[in-house]
Design a protein around this motif. Structure first.
Motif, short mmCIF file in Angstrom:
data_model
loop_
_atom_site.label_atom_id
_atom_site.label_comp_id
_atom_site.label_asym_id
_atom_site.label_seq_id
_atom_site.Cartn_x
_atom_site.Cartn_y
_atom_site.Cartn_z
N GLY A 115 -7.13 3.57 -11.38
CA GLY A 115 -6.22 4.59 -11.41
C GLY A 115 -5.72 4.94 -9.82
O GLY A 115 -6.65 4.89 -8.86
N GLY A 116 -4.58 5.61 -9.80
CA GLY A 116 -4.05 5.90 -8.55
C GLY A 116 -3.69 4.99 -7.69
O GLY A 116 -3.52 3.86 -7.84
N SER A 117 -2.46 5.41 -7.10
CA SER A 117 -1.76 4.61 -6.12
C SER A 117 -0.96 5.26 -5.01
O SER A 117 -1.21 6.57 -4.91
N HIS A 118 -1.01 4.52 -3.92
CA HIS A 118 -0.39 5.17 -2.75
C HIS A 118 0.76 4.39 -2.24
O HIS A 118 0.80 3.28 -2.20
N MET A 119 1.99 5.05 -1.66
CA MET A 119 2.94 4.25 -1.01
C MET A 119 2.67 4.17 0.42
O MET A 119 2.46 5.25 0.90
N ILE A 120 2.78 3.13 0.99
CA ILE A 120 2.53 2.81 2.24
C ILE A 120 3.62 2.25 3.03
O ILE A 120 4.27 1.07 2.38
N THR A 121 4.19 2.51 4.34
CA THR A 121 5.10 1.81 4.99
C THR A 121 4.10 1.29 6.20
O THR A 121 3.17 1.64 6.55
N ILE A 122 4.54 0.29 6.75
CA ILE A 122 3.97 -0.46 8.03
C ILE A 122 4.94 -0.64 9.11
O ILE A 122 6.09 -1.12 8.83
N THR A 123 5.15 0.10 10.25
CA THR A 123 5.64 0.07 11.08
C THR A 123 5.47 -1.21 11.87
O THR A 123 4.62 -1.80 11.96
#
Length: 115
Positions: A94-102
């Motif tokens: 469970g659990g999630s994270h939103m991630i951007t990569i520059t």
């Protein structure tokens, strides 16, 4: 393909992980220069990885940010945020994270499940 994963992982390791709600000031300016020395967009290279390889990049970013996650089980591409690729990394258990990569390879955790 292993070299591509290594380069993406190395770029993330060099660039570090920053949360977007904090000022983004690299601890080592030469690390960001090194990550982007080839002139390539590391964010696009991460997007081109296989699901398994990309999930390895994401777990590294999550763990470097000292967030709980045993493994990234799946990840989905979301609508770009501020012109950058946005991903939802779903952790096992469970659990999630939103991630951007520059483009320089910095992973930004833009949404955390522990807040």
């Amino acid at each position: 393909m292993k070299q591509l994963l290594w380069m993406a992982g190395a770029a993330l390791a060099l660039a570090g992980c920053q949360e977007t709600d904090e000022p983004a000031a690299p601890a080592n300016a030469s690390a960001n220069w090194t990550a982007n020395a080839s002139g390539e967009d590391i964010g696009q290279r991460v997007a081109a990885l296989s699901d398994r390889e990309r999930n390895v990049v994401f777990i590294r970013a999550i763990l470097d940010a000292k967030l709980p996650c045993q493994a990234v089980k799946t990840s989905q591409r979301m609508e770009d945020q501020d012109g950058r690729p946005l991903w939802r990394a779903n952790c096992s258990g469970g659990g999630s994270h939103m991630i951007t990569i520059t483009p320089d390879g910095t992973a930004n955790i833009v949404s955390r499940s522990d807040r």
